[in-house]
Design an enzyme around this catalytic site. Structure first.
Site, short mmCIF file in Angstrom:
data_model
loop_
_atom_site.label_atom_id
_atom_site.label_comp_id
_atom_site.label_asym_id
_atom_site.label_seq_id
_atom_site.Cartn_x
_atom_site.Cartn_y
_atom_site.Cartn_z
N LYS A 272 0.84 -1.20 0.00
CA LYS A 272 0.00 0.00 0.00
C LYS A 272 0.87 1.25 0.00
O LYS A 272 2.05 1.18 0.33
CB LYS A 272 -0.85 0.02 1.28
CG LYS A 272 -1.98 -0.96 1.32
CD LYS A 272 -2.80 -0.78 2.60
CE LYS A 272 -3.95 -1.77 2.67
NZ LYS A 272 -4.96 -1.58 1.63
N ARG A 346 -10.55 -11.38 1.47
CA ARG A 346 -11.41 -12.43 0.90
C ARG A 346 -10.73 -13.80 0.98
O ARG A 346 -11.39 -14.82 1.05
CB ARG A 346 -11.79 -12.05 -0.54
CG ARG A 346 -10.63 -11.92 -1.47
CD ARG A 346 -10.97 -11.09 -2.71
NE ARG A 346 -10.96 -9.64 -2.43
CZ ARG A 346 -11.22 -8.70 -3.33
NH1 ARG A 346 -11.55 -9.03 -4.56
NH2 ARG A 346 -11.19 -7.43 -3.00
#
Ligand code: BES
Ligand code: ZN
Ligand code: ZN
Length: 497
Positions: A272, A346
Protein backbone atom coordinates in the site's frame (compact mmCIF):
# COMPACT_ATOMS: atom_id res chain seq x y z
CA UNK A 1 -17.19 7.01 34.02
CA UNK A 2 -19.19 4.46 35.90
CA UNK A 3 -22.42 3.80 34.14
CA UNK A 4 -25.35 4.33 36.36
CA UNK A 5 -28.90 4.63 35.34
CA UNK A 6 -31.88 4.52 37.55
CA UNK A 7 -35.53 5.28 37.73
CA UNK A 8 -36.94 7.18 40.61
CA UNK A 9 -40.61 7.60 41.06
CA UNK A 10 -41.38 10.64 43.13
CA UNK A 11 -37.79 11.58 43.84
CA UNK A 12 -37.83 14.37 41.35
CA UNK A 13 -39.27 17.04 43.64
CA UNK A 14 -37.07 16.22 46.56
CA UNK A 15 -34.03 16.16 44.38
CA UNK A 16 -34.93 19.61 43.12
CA UNK A 17 -35.29 20.99 46.62
CA UNK A 18 -31.89 19.66 47.56
CA UNK A 19 -30.31 21.43 44.66
CA UNK A 20 -27.99 24.10 45.88
CA UNK A 21 -26.51 27.03 44.01
CA UNK A 22 -25.30 26.77 40.48
CA UNK A 23 -24.87 23.13 39.49
CA UNK A 24 -24.44 22.11 43.09
CA UNK A 25 -24.79 18.49 44.01
CA UNK A 26 -28.36 18.02 43.01
CA UNK A 27 -29.53 16.89 39.63
CA UNK A 28 -29.59 19.18 36.65
CA UNK A 29 -32.87 19.02 34.82
CA UNK A 30 -32.84 18.19 31.18
CA UNK A 31 -35.25 19.20 28.49
CA UNK A 32 -34.92 17.61 25.08
CA UNK A 33 -36.33 19.40 22.09
CA UNK A 34 -35.93 19.55 18.36
CA UNK A 35 -34.96 23.10 17.53
CA UNK A 36 -35.73 22.89 13.82
CA UNK A 37 -39.10 21.31 14.25
CA UNK A 38 -39.78 23.41 17.35
CA UNK A 39 -40.93 20.28 19.01
CA UNK A 40 -40.51 19.01 22.55
CA UNK A 41 -39.11 15.51 22.91
CA UNK A 42 -39.50 15.32 26.65
CA UNK A 43 -42.82 15.72 28.34
CA UNK A 44 -43.58 18.54 30.66
CA UNK A 45 -44.99 21.94 30.18
CA UNK A 46 -43.50 21.98 26.74
CA UNK A 47 -45.06 25.18 25.52
CA UNK A 48 -44.14 27.21 28.55
CA UNK A 49 -40.60 25.94 28.56
CA UNK A 50 -40.12 26.31 24.83
CA UNK A 51 -40.85 30.00 24.91
CA UNK A 52 -37.57 30.45 26.77
CA UNK A 53 -35.62 28.71 24.08
CA UNK A 54 -35.65 31.76 21.89
CA UNK A 55 -35.22 34.22 24.69
CA UNK A 56 -31.51 34.94 24.59
CA UNK A 57 -31.47 36.93 27.81
CA UNK A 58 -32.16 33.83 29.72
CA UNK A 59 -29.42 31.80 28.14
CA UNK A 60 -26.56 31.09 30.54
CA UNK A 61 -24.54 28.83 28.34
CA UNK A 62 -24.59 27.80 24.73
CA UNK A 63 -22.41 25.30 22.98
CA UNK A 64 -22.91 22.66 20.34
CA UNK A 65 -26.46 21.59 20.76
CA UNK A 66 -26.67 22.48 24.42
CA UNK A 67 -28.27 25.56 25.89
CA UNK A 68 -28.58 26.17 29.57
CA UNK A 69 -31.29 28.47 30.64
CA UNK A 70 -32.37 29.62 34.01
CA UNK A 71 -36.10 29.64 34.20
CA UNK A 72 -38.20 30.99 36.96
CA UNK A 73 -39.71 27.77 38.03
CA UNK A 74 -40.62 26.94 41.53
CA UNK A 75 -37.00 26.26 42.46
CA UNK A 76 -35.31 28.84 40.24
CA UNK A 77 -33.49 25.95 38.83
CA UNK A 78 -31.29 25.78 35.74
CA UNK A 79 -32.61 23.64 32.95
CA UNK A 80 -30.44 22.06 30.32
CA UNK A 81 -31.91 22.25 26.85
CA UNK A 82 -30.62 19.70 24.42
CA UNK A 83 -31.34 20.06 20.74
CA UNK A 84 -32.02 16.57 19.46
CA UNK A 85 -32.45 17.72 15.90
CA UNK A 86 -29.00 19.17 15.30
CA UNK A 87 -27.85 16.56 12.82
CA UNK A 88 -29.72 15.76 9.68
CA UNK A 89 -30.43 12.28 8.44
CA UNK A 90 -30.62 10.55 11.80
CA UNK A 91 -33.69 8.81 13.15
CA UNK A 92 -35.13 9.70 16.53
CA UNK A 93 -33.31 6.91 18.36
CA UNK A 94 -29.99 8.10 17.02
CA UNK A 95 -30.83 11.71 17.88
CA UNK A 96 -31.45 10.50 21.41
CA UNK A 97 -28.09 8.71 21.43
CA UNK A 98 -26.43 11.95 20.36
CA UNK A 99 -28.30 13.82 23.07
CA UNK A 100 -27.25 11.26 25.69
CA UNK A 101 -23.68 11.50 24.51
CA UNK A 102 -23.57 15.31 24.56
CA UNK A 103 -25.20 15.43 27.95
CA UNK A 104 -22.69 13.02 29.42
CA UNK A 105 -19.73 14.91 27.94
CA UNK A 106 -21.08 18.19 29.20
CA UNK A 107 -21.79 16.79 32.64
CA UNK A 108 -18.31 15.33 32.81
CA UNK A 109 -16.69 18.64 31.88
CA UNK A 110 -18.80 20.55 34.36
CA UNK A 111 -18.54 18.11 37.23
CA UNK A 112 -22.24 17.54 37.25
CA UNK A 113 -23.02 14.18 38.71
CA UNK A 114 -26.70 13.69 38.10
CA UNK A 115 -28.94 14.56 35.22
CA UNK A 116 -32.66 14.34 35.73
CA UNK A 117 -34.48 13.34 32.59
CA UNK A 118 -38.25 13.69 32.54
CA UNK A 119 -40.32 11.12 30.68
CA UNK A 120 -40.16 11.41 26.92
CA UNK A 121 -43.15 11.98 24.71
CA UNK A 122 -44.41 8.58 23.65
CA UNK A 123 -41.83 7.13 25.97
CA UNK A 124 -40.59 3.59 25.55
CA UNK A 125 -37.74 1.46 26.88
CA UNK A 126 -36.15 1.70 23.42
CA UNK A 127 -36.00 5.48 23.57
CA UNK A 128 -34.55 5.48 27.05
CA UNK A 129 -32.12 2.84 26.06
CA UNK A 130 -30.93 5.10 23.25
CA UNK A 131 -30.22 7.96 25.66
CA UNK A 132 -28.36 5.60 27.93
CA UNK A 133 -26.37 4.26 25.01
CA UNK A 134 -25.19 7.81 24.38
CA UNK A 135 -24.01 7.97 27.98
CA UNK A 136 -22.17 4.67 27.56
CA UNK A 137 -20.53 5.78 24.32
CA UNK A 138 -19.33 8.95 26.05
CA UNK A 139 -17.50 6.98 28.69
CA UNK A 140 -15.12 5.25 26.28
CA UNK A 141 -11.55 6.45 25.98
CA UNK A 142 -8.51 4.71 24.52
CA UNK A 143 -5.92 6.27 26.77
CA UNK A 144 -3.63 3.40 27.69
CA UNK A 145 -0.75 5.03 25.82
CA UNK A 146 -1.33 8.51 27.23
CA UNK A 147 0.70 9.51 30.25
CA UNK A 148 -2.21 11.65 31.38
CA UNK A 149 -5.30 9.49 31.62
CA UNK A 150 -8.79 10.63 30.83
CA UNK A 151 -10.45 11.40 34.13
CA UNK A 152 -13.61 9.45 34.13
CA UNK A 153 -16.44 11.22 35.84
CA UNK A 154 -19.27 9.50 37.53
CA UNK A 155 -22.35 10.67 35.70
CA UNK A 156 -25.75 9.32 36.54
CA UNK A 157 -28.97 9.66 34.64
CA UNK A 158 -32.10 9.72 36.68
CA UNK A 159 -35.41 9.12 34.99
CA UNK A 160 -38.25 10.74 36.80
CA UNK A 161 -40.44 7.67 36.93
CA UNK A 162 -40.13 3.95 37.31
CA UNK A 163 -40.20 2.64 33.76
CA UNK A 164 -38.25 -0.58 33.55
CA UNK A 165 -34.72 -0.20 32.19
CA UNK A 166 -32.77 -3.28 31.20
CA UNK A 167 -29.46 -2.07 32.60
CA UNK A 168 -27.87 -5.52 32.46
CA UNK A 169 -28.33 -5.90 28.71
CA UNK A 170 -26.88 -2.47 28.22
CA UNK A 171 -23.86 -3.22 30.39
CA UNK A 172 -23.27 -6.47 28.49
CA UNK A 173 -23.51 -4.78 25.13
CA UNK A 174 -21.16 -2.00 26.11
CA UNK A 175 -18.62 -4.24 27.73
CA UNK A 176 -18.56 -5.94 24.31
CA UNK A 177 -18.26 -2.62 22.49
CA UNK A 178 -15.38 -1.57 24.75
CA UNK A 179 -13.55 -4.86 24.16
CA UNK A 180 -13.95 -4.59 20.39
CA UNK A 181 -12.80 -0.96 20.36
CA UNK A 182 -9.77 -1.72 22.52
CA UNK A 183 -8.70 -4.52 20.21
CA UNK A 184 -9.22 -2.43 17.08
CA UNK A 185 -7.39 0.60 18.46
CA UNK A 186 -4.39 -1.45 19.56
CA UNK A 187 -1.37 -0.90 17.29
CA UNK A 188 -0.25 -3.66 14.94
CA UNK A 189 3.00 -4.38 16.76
CA UNK A 190 1.25 -5.31 19.98
CA UNK A 191 -1.74 -7.10 18.50
CA UNK A 192 -0.75 -10.12 16.43
CA UNK A 193 -2.84 -13.16 15.51
CA UNK A 194 -1.42 -14.96 18.56
CA UNK A 195 -2.38 -12.10 20.90
CA UNK A 196 -5.93 -12.05 19.59
CA UNK A 197 -6.14 -15.83 19.96
CA UNK A 198 -5.00 -15.53 23.57
CA UNK A 199 -7.54 -12.86 24.36
CA UNK A 200 -10.22 -15.01 22.73
CA UNK A 201 -9.12 -17.89 24.94
CA UNK A 202 -9.54 -15.74 28.03
CA UNK A 203 -13.05 -14.74 26.97
CA UNK A 204 -14.01 -18.34 26.16
CA UNK A 205 -12.82 -19.50 29.58
CA UNK A 206 -14.61 -16.70 31.37
CA UNK A 207 -17.93 -17.50 29.70
CA UNK A 208 -17.54 -21.29 29.56
CA UNK A 209 -17.49 -21.38 25.77
CA UNK A 210 -15.70 -24.04 23.77
CA UNK A 211 -12.79 -22.79 21.72
CA UNK A 212 -10.58 -24.22 19.03
CA UNK A 213 -7.40 -22.42 18.08
CA UNK A 214 -5.69 -23.54 14.90
CA UNK A 215 -2.08 -22.46 14.54
CA UNK A 216 0.04 -22.97 11.46
CA UNK A 217 0.18 -26.76 11.79
CA UNK A 218 -3.53 -27.24 12.35
CA UNK A 219 -4.34 -24.88 9.49
CA UNK A 220 -2.10 -26.98 7.23
CA UNK A 221 -3.64 -30.22 8.48
CA UNK A 222 -7.17 -28.94 7.80
CA UNK A 223 -6.38 -27.28 4.48
CA UNK A 224 -7.13 -23.74 5.53
CA UNK A 225 -4.82 -22.43 2.85
CA UNK A 226 -6.29 -18.95 2.46
CA UNK A 227 -5.23 -17.85 5.94
CA UNK A 228 -1.88 -19.62 5.53
CA UNK A 229 -1.20 -17.95 2.19
CA UNK A 230 -1.92 -14.46 3.50
CA UNK A 231 0.11 -15.01 6.67
CA UNK A 232 3.20 -16.38 4.93
CA UNK A 233 5.10 -13.09 4.76
CA UNK A 234 5.11 -12.40 8.47
CA UNK A 235 6.96 -13.89 11.38
CA UNK A 236 3.76 -13.41 13.36
CA UNK A 237 2.05 -16.65 12.42
CA UNK A 238 -1.59 -16.78 11.32
CA UNK A 239 -4.37 -18.54 13.21
CA UNK A 240 -8.03 -19.39 13.08
CA UNK A 241 -10.09 -19.18 16.24
CA UNK A 242 -13.49 -20.83 16.52
CA UNK A 243 -15.57 -20.13 19.61
CA UNK A 244 -18.88 -21.91 20.04
CA UNK A 245 -21.80 -20.91 22.19
CA UNK A 246 -24.30 -23.69 22.75
CA UNK A 247 -27.80 -23.45 24.15
CA UNK A 248 -30.17 -26.02 25.50
CA UNK A 249 -33.01 -24.69 23.40
CA UNK A 250 -34.14 -26.56 20.31
CA UNK A 251 -31.91 -25.77 17.42
CA UNK A 252 -33.44 -24.81 14.13
CA UNK A 253 -30.87 -22.14 13.64
CA UNK A 254 -27.14 -22.22 13.99
CA UNK A 255 -25.62 -18.86 13.33
CA UNK A 256 -22.00 -18.46 12.31
CA UNK A 257 -20.24 -15.11 12.61
CA UNK A 258 -17.10 -14.89 10.52
CA UNK A 259 -14.69 -11.99 11.01
CA UNK A 260 -11.78 -10.72 8.94
CA UNK A 261 -8.85 -10.47 11.31
CA UNK A 262 -5.89 -8.94 9.49
CA UNK A 263 -3.99 -7.59 12.47
CA UNK A 264 -2.15 -5.28 10.10
CA UNK A 265 -2.60 -4.89 6.36
CA UNK A 266 0.46 -3.46 4.63
CA UNK A 267 -0.89 -4.83 1.35
CA UNK A 268 1.90 -7.41 1.24
CA UNK A 269 4.07 -7.48 -1.90
CA UNK A 270 1.36 -5.36 -3.56
CA UNK A 271 2.37 -2.80 -0.95
CA UNK A 272 0.00 0.00 0.00
CA UNK A 273 1.03 3.65 -0.21
CA UNK A 274 2.00 5.46 2.98
CA UNK A 275 -1.07 7.66 3.15
CA UNK A 276 -3.07 6.72 6.27
CA UNK A 277 -1.57 3.26 6.27
CA UNK A 278 -1.60 3.32 10.06
CA UNK A 279 -5.38 2.93 9.88
CA UNK A 280 -4.78 -0.63 8.69
CA UNK A 281 -4.27 -1.60 12.32
CA UNK A 282 -8.07 -1.66 12.23
CA UNK A 283 -8.18 -4.34 9.52
CA UNK A 284 -9.10 -6.88 12.20
CA UNK A 285 -12.32 -5.02 13.09
CA UNK A 286 -14.46 -7.89 11.81
CA UNK A 287 -12.70 -10.41 14.05
CA UNK A 288 -12.88 -8.09 17.06
CA UNK A 289 -16.60 -7.61 16.46
CA UNK A 290 -17.48 -11.30 16.17
CA UNK A 291 -15.44 -12.04 19.29
CA UNK A 292 -17.20 -9.30 21.23
CA UNK A 293 -20.56 -10.38 19.78
CA UNK A 294 -20.28 -13.94 21.04
CA UNK A 295 -19.32 -12.64 24.47
CA UNK A 296 -22.43 -10.46 24.58
CA UNK A 297 -24.62 -13.27 23.22
CA UNK A 298 -23.27 -15.67 25.86
CA UNK A 299 -23.73 -13.13 28.61
CA UNK A 300 -27.32 -12.50 27.54
CA UNK A 301 -27.83 -16.28 27.26
CA UNK A 302 -29.66 -15.91 23.95
CA UNK A 303 -31.46 -19.13 22.97
CA UNK A 304 -29.60 -19.62 19.74
CA UNK A 305 -26.43 -21.55 18.87
CA UNK A 306 -23.68 -19.26 17.64
CA UNK A 307 -20.14 -19.80 16.42
CA UNK A 308 -17.63 -16.97 16.10
CA UNK A 309 -14.84 -17.63 13.64
CA UNK A 310 -11.84 -15.30 13.62
CA UNK A 311 -9.63 -15.43 10.53
CA UNK A 312 -6.33 -14.05 11.78
CA UNK A 313 -3.21 -13.15 9.84
CA UNK A 314 -0.77 -10.32 9.35
CA UNK A 315 -0.40 -9.20 5.74
CA UNK A 316 3.10 -7.99 5.07
CA UNK A 317 5.89 -8.43 2.59
CA UNK A 318 8.66 -10.82 3.61
CA UNK A 319 11.01 -13.41 2.30
CA UNK A 320 8.32 -16.00 2.19
CA UNK A 321 5.41 -13.74 1.28
CA UNK A 322 2.89 -14.80 -1.36
CA UNK A 323 3.74 -13.28 -4.76
CA UNK A 324 1.32 -11.82 -7.26
CA UNK A 325 0.57 -14.64 -9.67
CA UNK A 326 0.96 -17.39 -7.06
CA UNK A 327 -1.73 -20.03 -7.05
CA UNK A 328 -3.04 -21.99 -4.08
CA UNK A 329 -5.83 -24.47 -3.56
CA UNK A 330 -8.72 -23.54 -1.30
CA UNK A 331 -10.25 -26.08 1.10
CA UNK A 332 -13.09 -26.77 -1.33
CA UNK A 333 -10.59 -27.70 -4.07
CA UNK A 334 -10.85 -24.53 -6.17
CA UNK A 335 -7.54 -23.06 -7.31
CA UNK A 336 -7.07 -19.34 -6.68
CA UNK A 337 -4.60 -17.04 -8.39
CA UNK A 338 -3.46 -14.20 -6.14
CA UNK A 339 -3.32 -11.36 -8.59
CA UNK A 340 -3.07 -8.71 -5.89
CA UNK A 341 -1.77 -9.53 -2.42
CA UNK A 342 -3.64 -6.52 -1.02
CA UNK A 343 -6.96 -8.26 -1.74
CA UNK A 344 -6.19 -10.56 1.19
CA UNK A 345 -9.38 -10.25 3.23
CA UNK A 346 -11.41 -12.43 0.90
CA UNK A 347 -8.67 -15.09 1.01
CA UNK A 348 -8.84 -15.45 4.79
CA UNK A 349 -12.64 -15.19 4.87
CA UNK A 350 -13.24 -18.15 2.57
CA UNK A 351 -11.57 -20.36 5.18
CA UNK A 352 -13.90 -18.96 7.82
CA UNK A 353 -16.89 -19.59 5.55
CA UNK A 354 -15.72 -23.20 5.06
CA UNK A 355 -15.35 -23.66 8.81
CA UNK A 356 -18.86 -22.26 9.34
CA UNK A 357 -20.32 -24.81 6.92
CA UNK A 358 -18.38 -27.65 8.59
CA UNK A 359 -19.93 -26.70 11.91
CA UNK A 360 -23.40 -26.98 10.43
CA UNK A 361 -24.31 -23.32 10.17
CA UNK A 362 -27.76 -22.52 8.78
CA UNK A 363 -27.03 -18.79 8.73
CA UNK A 364 -23.70 -17.05 8.20
CA UNK A 365 -22.86 -13.41 8.69
CA UNK A 366 -19.36 -12.35 7.75
CA UNK A 367 -18.05 -8.93 8.64
CA UNK A 368 -14.94 -7.40 7.16
CA UNK A 369 -13.08 -4.19 6.37
CA UNK A 370 -12.95 -5.60 2.88
CA UNK A 371 -12.77 -2.96 0.16
CA UNK A 372 -11.86 0.67 -0.39
CA UNK A 373 -14.56 0.52 -3.04
CA UNK A 374 -17.37 0.30 -0.48
CA UNK A 375 -15.98 3.41 1.18
CA UNK A 376 -16.09 5.25 -2.14
CA UNK A 377 -19.62 4.01 -2.81
CA UNK A 378 -21.24 4.54 0.61
CA UNK A 379 -18.86 6.83 2.49
CA UNK A 380 -18.17 6.71 6.20
CA UNK A 381 -21.69 6.50 7.58
CA UNK A 382 -23.23 3.53 5.81
CA UNK A 383 -22.06 -0.06 5.74
CA UNK A 384 -22.37 -2.33 2.71
CA UNK A 385 -24.69 -5.31 2.99
CA UNK A 386 -24.70 -8.21 0.56
CA UNK A 387 -26.90 -11.23 0.98
CA UNK A 388 -28.31 -14.23 -0.80
CA UNK A 389 -31.32 -14.13 1.53
CA UNK A 390 -34.12 -11.59 1.48
CA UNK A 391 -35.09 -12.42 5.06
CA UNK A 392 -31.62 -12.12 6.53
CA UNK A 393 -30.98 -8.88 4.63
CA UNK A 394 -34.19 -7.35 5.96
CA UNK A 395 -33.50 -8.46 9.53
CA UNK A 396 -30.01 -6.97 9.40
CA UNK A 397 -31.20 -3.68 7.90
CA UNK A 398 -33.98 -3.30 10.44
CA UNK A 399 -31.71 -4.26 13.33
CA UNK A 400 -29.21 -1.67 12.13
CA UNK A 401 -31.89 1.02 11.94
CA UNK A 402 -32.72 0.42 15.55
CA UNK A 403 -29.08 0.55 16.60
CA UNK A 404 -27.97 3.64 14.70
CA UNK A 405 -26.02 1.60 12.17
CA UNK A 406 -27.14 2.13 8.59
CA UNK A 407 -26.78 -0.60 6.01
CA UNK A 408 -27.37 -0.37 2.31
CA UNK A 409 -28.06 -3.55 0.40
CA UNK A 410 -25.79 -3.96 -2.60
CA UNK A 411 -26.38 -6.21 -5.58
CA UNK A 412 -24.73 -9.61 -5.89
CA UNK A 413 -25.17 -9.65 -9.62
CA UNK A 414 -23.59 -12.71 -11.21
CA UNK A 415 -22.87 -10.78 -14.38
CA UNK A 416 -19.87 -9.30 -12.62
CA UNK A 417 -18.55 -12.76 -11.69
CA UNK A 418 -17.15 -13.01 -15.21
CA UNK A 419 -14.32 -10.70 -14.21
CA UNK A 420 -13.12 -13.17 -11.59
CA UNK A 421 -12.42 -15.92 -14.11
CA UNK A 422 -8.74 -16.63 -14.55
CA UNK A 423 -6.77 -17.97 -17.51
CA UNK A 424 -4.57 -20.23 -15.38
CA UNK A 425 -6.47 -20.95 -12.16
CA UNK A 426 -10.19 -21.50 -11.44
CA UNK A 427 -10.64 -18.04 -10.04
CA UNK A 428 -8.53 -14.99 -9.23
CA UNK A 429 -8.74 -12.73 -6.24
CA UNK A 430 -9.51 -9.46 -8.04
CA UNK A 431 -11.61 -8.64 -11.08
CA UNK A 432 -10.41 -6.35 -13.82
CA UNK A 433 -12.00 -2.97 -13.29
CA UNK A 434 -15.62 -3.21 -12.31
CA UNK A 435 -17.31 -2.52 -8.98
CA UNK A 436 -14.73 -3.62 -6.40
CA UNK A 437 -17.01 -4.11 -3.41
CA UNK A 438 -19.43 -6.21 -5.47
CA UNK A 439 -16.75 -8.36 -7.09
CA UNK A 440 -15.21 -8.96 -3.65
CA UNK A 441 -18.61 -10.14 -2.39
CA UNK A 442 -19.08 -12.29 -5.48
CA UNK A 443 -15.71 -13.87 -4.82
CA UNK A 444 -16.91 -14.83 -1.33
CA UNK A 445 -20.20 -16.11 -2.75
CA UNK A 446 -18.26 -18.69 -4.79
CA UNK A 447 -17.31 -20.26 -1.46
CA UNK A 448 -20.70 -20.25 0.25
CA UNK A 449 -22.98 -23.26 -0.07
CA UNK A 450 -26.13 -22.27 -1.97
CA UNK A 451 -28.58 -23.55 0.65
CA UNK A 452 -27.12 -21.41 3.45
CA UNK A 453 -28.51 -18.02 4.30
CA UNK A 454 -25.53 -15.75 4.12
CA UNK A 455 -24.85 -12.05 4.54
CA UNK A 456 -21.60 -10.20 4.02
CA UNK A 457 -21.05 -6.88 5.78
CA UNK A 458 -18.35 -4.67 4.27
CA UNK A 459 -17.37 -2.17 6.97
CA UNK A 460 -14.23 -0.72 5.34
CA UNK A 461 -15.76 2.77 5.29
CA UNK A 462 -17.25 2.77 8.77
CA UNK A 463 -14.97 0.77 11.07
CA UNK A 464 -12.51 3.53 11.85
CA UNK A 465 -12.95 7.28 12.19
CA UNK A 466 -9.98 9.62 12.01
CA UNK A 467 -11.77 12.69 13.36
CA UNK A 468 -14.73 11.29 15.23
CA UNK A 469 -18.18 10.34 14.07
CA UNK A 470 -21.44 10.76 15.95
CA UNK A 471 -20.81 9.43 19.45
CA UNK A 472 -17.39 7.97 18.70
CA UNK A 473 -14.14 9.87 19.03
CA UNK A 474 -11.03 9.18 16.94
CA UNK A 475 -10.47 5.50 16.33
CA UNK A 476 -12.54 2.34 16.33
CA UNK A 477 -16.30 2.60 16.02
CA UNK A 478 -17.13 -1.10 16.46
CA UNK A 479 -19.77 -0.45 13.76
CA UNK A 480 -21.67 -3.67 13.15
CA UNK A 481 -21.49 -5.12 16.64
CA UNK A 482 -24.81 -3.68 17.75
CA UNK A 483 -26.44 -4.79 14.51
CA UNK A 484 -25.18 -8.35 14.89
CA UNK A 485 -26.31 -8.65 18.49
CA UNK A 486 -29.73 -7.24 17.59
CA UNK A 487 -30.00 -9.57 14.60
CA UNK A 488 -29.21 -12.60 16.76
CA UNK A 489 -31.78 -11.34 19.29
CA UNK A 490 -34.42 -11.18 16.57
CA UNK A 491 -33.64 -14.69 15.37
CA UNK A 492 -33.78 -15.79 19.01
CA UNK A 493 -37.31 -14.48 19.28
CA UNK A 494 -38.24 -16.59 16.23
CA UNK A 495 -36.49 -19.59 17.72
CA UNK A 496 -38.58 -19.35 20.87
CA UNK A 497 -41.86 -18.94 19.01
N1 BES B 1 -8.13 -3.66 4.14
C1 BES B 1 -8.32 -3.21 2.82
C2 BES B 1 -9.63 -2.46 2.59
C3 BES B 1 -9.78 -1.15 3.31
C4 BES B 1 -9.62 0.03 2.63
C5 BES B 1 -10.19 -1.11 4.63
C6 BES B 1 -9.80 1.24 3.28
C7 BES B 1 -10.37 0.08 5.28
C8 BES B 1 -10.18 1.27 4.61
C9 BES B 1 -8.30 -4.39 1.85
O1 BES B 1 -7.57 -5.48 2.23
C10 BES B 1 -7.73 -3.89 0.56
O2 BES B 1 -6.61 -3.48 0.57
N2 BES B 1 -8.52 -3.93 -0.50
C11 BES B 1 -8.10 -3.47 -1.75
C12 BES B 1 -8.59 -4.45 -2.79
C13 BES B 1 -8.06 -4.19 -4.16
C14 BES B 1 -6.58 -4.52 -4.21
C15 BES B 1 -8.83 -5.02 -5.13
C16 BES B 1 -8.73 -2.09 -1.98
O3 BES B 1 -9.87 -1.91 -1.61
O4 BES B 1 -8.04 -1.22 -2.48
ZN1 ZN C 1 -5.50 -5.38 1.67
ZN1 ZN D 1 -7.32 -5.73 4.31
Amino acid sequence: MKRKFSSSKGESKNAAKEHSGWWGDGPVFVFLYDKRKKEAITNGKAKEILQFVNDSEQVLHESEALRIIRINNEYSHPVLFVDTGKETGLNLLDHLRMAGYRLAKWAENNSVKTLMIPPLKGDSPKKRNAILQGLCHASYAFDKYKSKKHEKADVEYLFADDMEIDGNSLQSLFSGIDIAKNLINEPGCSLTPATVANIAKGIAEKYGLSIKIRGENELKRDNYNGILTVGRGSKNKPAMVTISYATKHKKNIRMALVGKGITFDTGGISLKTQDKMYEMKSDMSGAAIVLAAIQVIAELKLPIAVDAILCLAENRPGENAVLPGDIFKAKNGKSIMVENTDAEGRLVLIDGLAEAAELGATHIIDIATLTGAIQRALGNSIGGLFSNSEGLAITITESGDECGEKWWRMPLDEEYSEGLKDKVADIRNIADGGPGAITAALFLKEFVKKDLQWAHLDIAGVAFTANGYKYTEHGATAFGLKTIVETVKRYSADELR
